[in-house]
Design an enzyme around this catalytic site. Structure first.
Site, PDB file in Angstrom:
ATOM      1  CB  SER A 150      -0.914   0.035   1.170  1.00  0.00           C
ATOM      2  OG  SER A 150      -1.618   1.203   1.633  1.00  0.00           O
ATOM      3  CE1 TYR A 163      -4.280  -2.215   4.652  1.00  0.00           C
ATOM      4  CE2 TYR A 163      -3.314  -0.003   4.354  1.00  0.00           C
ATOM      5  CZ  TYR A 163      -3.971  -1.110   3.760  1.00  0.00           C
ATOM      6  OH  TYR A 163      -3.759  -1.329   2.310  1.00  0.00           O
ATOM      7  CE  LYS A 167      -1.884  -4.203   3.089  1.00  0.00           C
ATOM      8  NZ  LYS A 167      -2.110  -5.269   1.964  1.00  0.00           N
TER       9      LYS A 167
HETATM   10  N1  LIG Z   1      -8.419   0.058  -2.179  1.00  0.00           N
HETATM   11  C1  LIG Z   1      -7.370   0.602  -2.358  1.00  0.00           C
HETATM   12  O1  LIG Z   1      -7.157   1.857  -2.395  1.00  0.00           O
HETATM   13  C2  LIG Z   1      -6.011   0.074  -1.548  1.00  0.00           C
HETATM   14  C3  LIG Z   1      -4.731   0.895  -1.359  1.00  0.00           C
HETATM   15  C4  LIG Z   1      -3.770   0.357  -1.145  1.00  0.00           C
HETATM   16  C5  LIG Z   1      -3.523  -1.232  -0.835  1.00  0.00           C
HETATM   17  N2  LIG Z   1      -4.656  -1.790  -1.241  1.00  0.00           N
HETATM   18  C6  LIG Z   1      -4.491  -3.354  -0.776  1.00  0.00           C
HETATM   19  O2  LIG Z   1      -4.943  -3.859  -1.828  1.00  0.00           O
HETATM   20  C7  LIG Z   1      -5.870  -5.278  -1.444  1.00  0.00           C
HETATM   21  C8  LIG Z   1      -7.082  -5.267  -2.091  1.00  0.00           C
HETATM   22  O3  LIG Z   1      -7.619  -4.288  -1.399  1.00  0.00           O
HETATM   23  P1  LIG Z   1      -9.255  -3.962  -1.403  1.00  0.00           P
HETATM   24  O4  LIG Z   1      -9.497  -2.640  -1.448  1.00  0.00           O
HETATM   25  O5  LIG Z   1      -9.637  -4.715  -2.724  1.00  0.00           O
HETATM   26  O6  LIG Z   1     -10.123  -4.456  -0.259  1.00  0.00           O
HETATM   27  P2  LIG Z   1     -11.542  -4.961  -0.236  1.00  0.00           P
HETATM   28  O7  LIG Z   1     -12.371  -4.388  -1.095  1.00  0.00           O
HETATM   29  O8  LIG Z   1     -11.775  -4.926   1.453  1.00  0.00           O
HETATM   30  O9  LIG Z   1     -11.561  -6.599  -0.239  1.00  0.00           O
HETATM   31  C9  LIG Z   1     -10.704  -7.424   0.364  1.00  0.00           C
HETATM   32  C10 LIG Z   1     -10.721  -8.753   0.071  1.00  0.00           C
HETATM   33  O10 LIG Z   1     -10.110  -9.710   0.688  1.00  0.00           O
HETATM   34  C11 LIG Z   1     -10.759 -10.758   1.312  1.00  0.00           C
HETATM   35  N3  LIG Z   1     -10.361 -11.168   2.739  1.00  0.00           N
HETATM   36  C12 LIG Z   1     -10.395 -10.391   3.905  1.00  0.00           C
HETATM   37  N4  LIG Z   1     -10.106 -11.264   4.744  1.00  0.00           N
HETATM   38  C13 LIG Z   1      -9.788 -12.508   4.323  1.00  0.00           C
HETATM   39  C14 LIG Z   1      -9.362 -13.865   5.017  1.00  0.00           C
HETATM   40  N5  LIG Z   1      -9.210 -13.624   6.043  1.00  0.00           N
HETATM   41  N6  LIG Z   1      -9.296 -14.751   4.159  1.00  0.00           N
HETATM   42  C15 LIG Z   1      -9.495 -14.656   2.786  1.00  0.00           C
HETATM   43  N7  LIG Z   1      -9.882 -13.590   2.259  1.00  0.00           N
HETATM   44  C16 LIG Z   1      -9.928 -12.441   3.064  1.00  0.00           C
HETATM   45  C17 LIG Z   1     -12.170 -10.038   1.198  1.00  0.00           C
HETATM   46  O11 LIG Z   1     -13.285 -11.343   1.101  1.00  0.00           O
HETATM   47  P3  LIG Z   1     -14.108 -12.040   2.322  1.00  0.00           P
HETATM   48  O12 LIG Z   1     -14.541 -10.903   3.207  1.00  0.00           O
HETATM   49  O13 LIG Z   1     -15.016 -12.608   1.420  1.00  0.00           O
HETATM   50  O14 LIG Z   1     -12.909 -12.972   2.877  1.00  0.00           O
HETATM   51  C18 LIG Z   1     -12.205  -9.251   0.141  1.00  0.00           C
HETATM   52  O15 LIG Z   1     -12.544 -10.257  -1.064  1.00  0.00           O
HETATM   53  C19 LIG Z   1      -5.363  -5.366   0.092  1.00  0.00           C
HETATM   54  O16 LIG Z   1      -4.067  -5.913   0.147  1.00  0.00           O
HETATM   55  C20 LIG Z   1      -5.214  -3.880   0.334  1.00  0.00           C
HETATM   56  O17 LIG Z   1      -4.527  -3.636   1.503  1.00  0.00           O
HETATM   57  C21 LIG Z   1      -5.880  -1.170  -1.548  1.00  0.00           C
END
Ligand SMILES: NC(=O)c1ccc[n+]([C@@H]2O[C@H](COP(=O)([O-])OP(=O)(O)OC[C@H]3O[C@@H](n4cnc5c(N)ncnc54)[C@H](OP(=O)(O)O)[C@@H]3O)[C@@H](O)[C@H]2O)c1
Length: 239
Positions: A150, A163, A167
């Site tokens: 991130s 968080y 990261k």
């Molecule tokens: N969105 C952003 O702007 C952003 C920025 C920087 C980094 N990131 C990183 O990008 C990645 C994806 O983020 P996102 O924004 O798509 O998050 P999100 O919308 O909250 O989705 C997270 C996903 O992870 C799954 N998950 C959570 N806990 C889990 C577990 N214990 N076992 C298996 N699956 C699990 C959730 O599914 P279930 O609830 O069905 O388990 C969901 O499918 C993450 O690593 C996040 O830190 C995102």
């Protein structure tokens, strides 16, 4: 839903990749499933939400594979890895995408259960997946591991200390892993940018709507992910 079975015309057997993605039920993971499948790749995906996993299995079918897995549960990941490697083969591209963010709060106000859950999923979950899938990749002598980091893995902000801690850990864990892999493989930490997902809404509230949608992000991110190779081993990358 459109037919998302692999498009045999898009990829020869040589260029078709087996892509393992954790956290495919929402957000970036869900959008990557559509885009990798559209380009003719095979998806192996997991998440905890059984209803969405059942819908994905029904929509995509074999050779794709979706399972209800909590990445924080090492024994569950171990059994899943054994099944996947036997039935689908060794992943070519492993995307440790699943993660949680804490509700905005100063560190001293974050409840112990919430702090532990963020650590368990973001750090230990990533290590669990590596523990059970990477040995087969090492034996095969090829493959790329992308651990989702991130902007907050390279900078910090108030109210997201748990968080940020995870990261920053991903950055260090991945760069050390890169030094352990045999030639021909790669591990990289990836900052995906800022995208309007459930996770961003937790941190940014309604301001999340001014950022890119996961679908638009995936169009750019998936070709980038497919381009990562041994030359990138250990490099912190950004989409
Ligand atoms: N969105 C952003 O702007 C952003 C920025 C920087 C980094 N990131 C990183 O990008 C990645 C994806 O983020 P996102 O924004 O798509 O998050 P999100 O919308 O909250 O989705 C997270 C996903 O992870 C799954 N998950 C959570 N806990 C889990 C577990 N214990 N076992 C298996 N699956 C699990 C959730 O599914 P279930 O609830 O069905 O388990 C969901 O499918 C993450 O690593 C996040 O830190 C995102």
């Amino acid at each position: 839903m459109p037919n998302m079975k692999p498009n045999k015309n898009t990829n020869s057997a040589d260029s078709q990749r087996r892509v393992l993605i954790t956290g495919v039920t929402r957000g970036l993971g869900r959008a990557m499933v559509d885009e990798f499948a559209r380009l003719g790749h095979i998806i192996i995906g997991c998440g905890r939400n059984g209803k969405v996993i059942a819908e994905l299995s029904a929509s995509f079918g074999a050779p794709h594979h979706f399972a209800v897995i909590d990445v924080a549960d090492d024994a569950m990941v171990r059994d899943w890895a054994a099944r996947v490697i036997k039935s689908s083969g060794v992943p070519d591209l492993l995307l440790n995408n699943a993660a949680l963010v804490n509700q905005n709060a100063p560190l001293w106000k974050v409840p112990v259960e919430e702090f532990n859950a963020v650590i368990d999923v973001n750090i230990k979950g990533t290590a669990n997946v590596i523990r059970h899938f990477v040995p087969a990749m090492v034996d095969a002598g090829k493959g790329v591991i992308v651990n989702f980091s991130s902007g907050w893995g390279r900078s910090t902000n108030a109210e997201v200390a748990p968080y940020c801690a995870t990261k920053w850990a991903i950055e260090g864990l991945t760069r050390a892993l890169a030094q352990e892999l045999p030639r021909g493989m790669a591990a990289v930490p990836l900052n995906p940018g800022i995208i309007d997902t459930d996770m961003l809404r937790i941190s940014f509230g309604d301001a999340a709507s001014s950022y890119s949608t996961p679908r638009k992000w995936a169009k750019q991110a998936v070709p980038f992910l497919l381009s990562i190779g041994p030359k990138d081993n250990g490099k912190p990358l950004t989409v």
